[in-house]
Design an enzyme around this catalytic site. Structure first.
Site, short mmCIF file in Angstrom:
data_model
loop_
_atom_site.label_atom_id
_atom_site.label_comp_id
_atom_site.label_asym_id
_atom_site.label_seq_id
_atom_site.Cartn_x
_atom_site.Cartn_y
_atom_site.Cartn_z
N GLY A 46 0.86 -1.18 0.00
CA GLY A 46 0.00 0.00 0.00
C GLY A 46 0.88 1.22 0.00
N GLU A 47 0.70 2.05 0.98
CA GLU A 47 1.49 3.28 1.06
C GLU A 47 2.01 3.42 2.49
OE1 GLU A 47 2.83 5.43 -1.10
OE2 GLU A 47 3.67 6.15 0.78
N SER A 48 3.34 3.28 2.63
CA SER A 48 3.92 3.25 3.97
C SER A 48 3.71 4.55 4.74
CB SER A 48 5.41 2.92 3.88
OG SER A 48 6.08 3.88 3.08
N CYS A 78 6.23 -5.08 0.41
CA CYS A 78 6.35 -3.76 -0.20
C CYS A 78 6.25 -2.66 0.85
CB CYS A 78 5.34 -3.62 -1.33
SG CYS A 78 5.80 -2.37 -2.52
N ARG A 107 12.64 3.81 -0.61
CA ARG A 107 11.29 3.82 -1.18
C ARG A 107 11.35 4.15 -2.68
NH1 ARG A 107 8.19 8.04 0.58
NH2 ARG A 107 6.31 7.02 -0.16
N ARG A 137 5.85 0.31 -7.61
CA ARG A 137 6.52 1.41 -6.86
C ARG A 137 7.29 0.82 -5.67
NH1 ARG A 137 3.47 4.81 -4.31
NH2 ARG A 137 1.69 3.41 -4.31
N HIS A 173 4.93 -8.56 -4.38
CA HIS A 173 3.59 -8.88 -3.87
C HIS A 173 3.14 -10.30 -4.20
CE1 HIS A 173 2.42 -4.71 -2.87
NE2 HIS A 173 3.14 -4.36 -3.92
N GLU A 175 0.95 -11.95 -2.82
CA GLU A 175 -0.50 -12.02 -2.61
C GLU A 175 -1.30 -11.64 -3.85
OE1 GLU A 175 1.48 -9.68 -1.54
OE2 GLU A 175 0.51 -7.71 -1.67
#
Ligand code: GLN
Length: 197
Positions: A46-48, A78, A107, A137, A173, A175
């Site tokens: 997602g977005e850390s 990620c 990142r 990303r 990922h 998943e």
């Protein structure tokens, strides 16, 4: 076994689906008290920066740090890998993480032009069949400290998967691609650890 999935943001549903397919009970974690019932935790992609802000706002960041320190098994993909890194490079101002992995991650390390790509990786601990890895990303593990072990690297040698005791992290990922072997590997780690907060 009950596996928590940090469900503040990101692809937590995909992780839950893989874990359930492997026979684990899944419990979404958003609040500190929800840590008490889990044997292991997955931090999704997602977005850390958002996960960091929300985990602090929900009072979850410090209990989570304590649990990781006490031996809670955690698998991060990620953004989840970024959350587990002791050092975050190219973070936003004030960005913090949970830490635990003796690594420095950068990142968005593949840059905007190649922000997303797929490749096959040979990862001996996972098995002989290559892992089809999707990078979105994605971060790179720029430094692997003495406490951590590199598990996989892309063609140019840069590290994209690590392990350290109770912790496992991948830049990519599993998943999202029907690749269950990392989650299986993680569940074996959880079974071997037998942690409860
Ligand atoms: N670039 C994102 C971050 O910094 C990670 C992307 C991902 O999880 N796919 O958190």
């Amino acid at each position: 076994m009950t596996i928590g999935v940090l469900a503040l943001q990101g692809d937590f549903r995909e992780h839950a689906a893989v874990l359930r397919a492997l026979g684990a009970d899944v419990s979404f974690v958003r609040r500190p008290e929800e840590l008490a019932v889990i044997d292991g935790l997955v931090i999704p992609g997602g977005e850390s920066t958002v996960m960091d802000k929300l985990s602090r706002a929900y009072g979850l960041a410090d209990p989570l740090k304590a649990a990781v320190h006490a031996g809670l098994p955690v698998y991060g993909t990620c953004a989840g890998l970024i959350m587990l890194a002791d050092t975050i490079l190219d973070g936003i101002d004030g960005q913090q993480g949970i830490g635990g992995l003796d690594i420095a991650v950068r990142r968005n390390a593949f840059g905007s032009q190649t922000a997303s790509f797929e490749t096959d990786l040979h990862i001996p601990v996972i098995g002989d069949t290559p892992v089809h890895a999707v990078f979105i990303r994605a971060p790179i593990v720029e430094t692997v400290g003495p406490a951590a072990t590199a598990l996989a690297s892309v063609a140019d040698g840069r590290c994209v998967a690590v392990e350290q005791g109770n912790l496992l992290g991948t830049s990519f990922h599993p998943e999202m691609t029907g690749e269950y072997r990392f989650h299986e590997y993680f569940l074996a780690k959880v079974a071997a650890t037998r942690f409860r907060a």
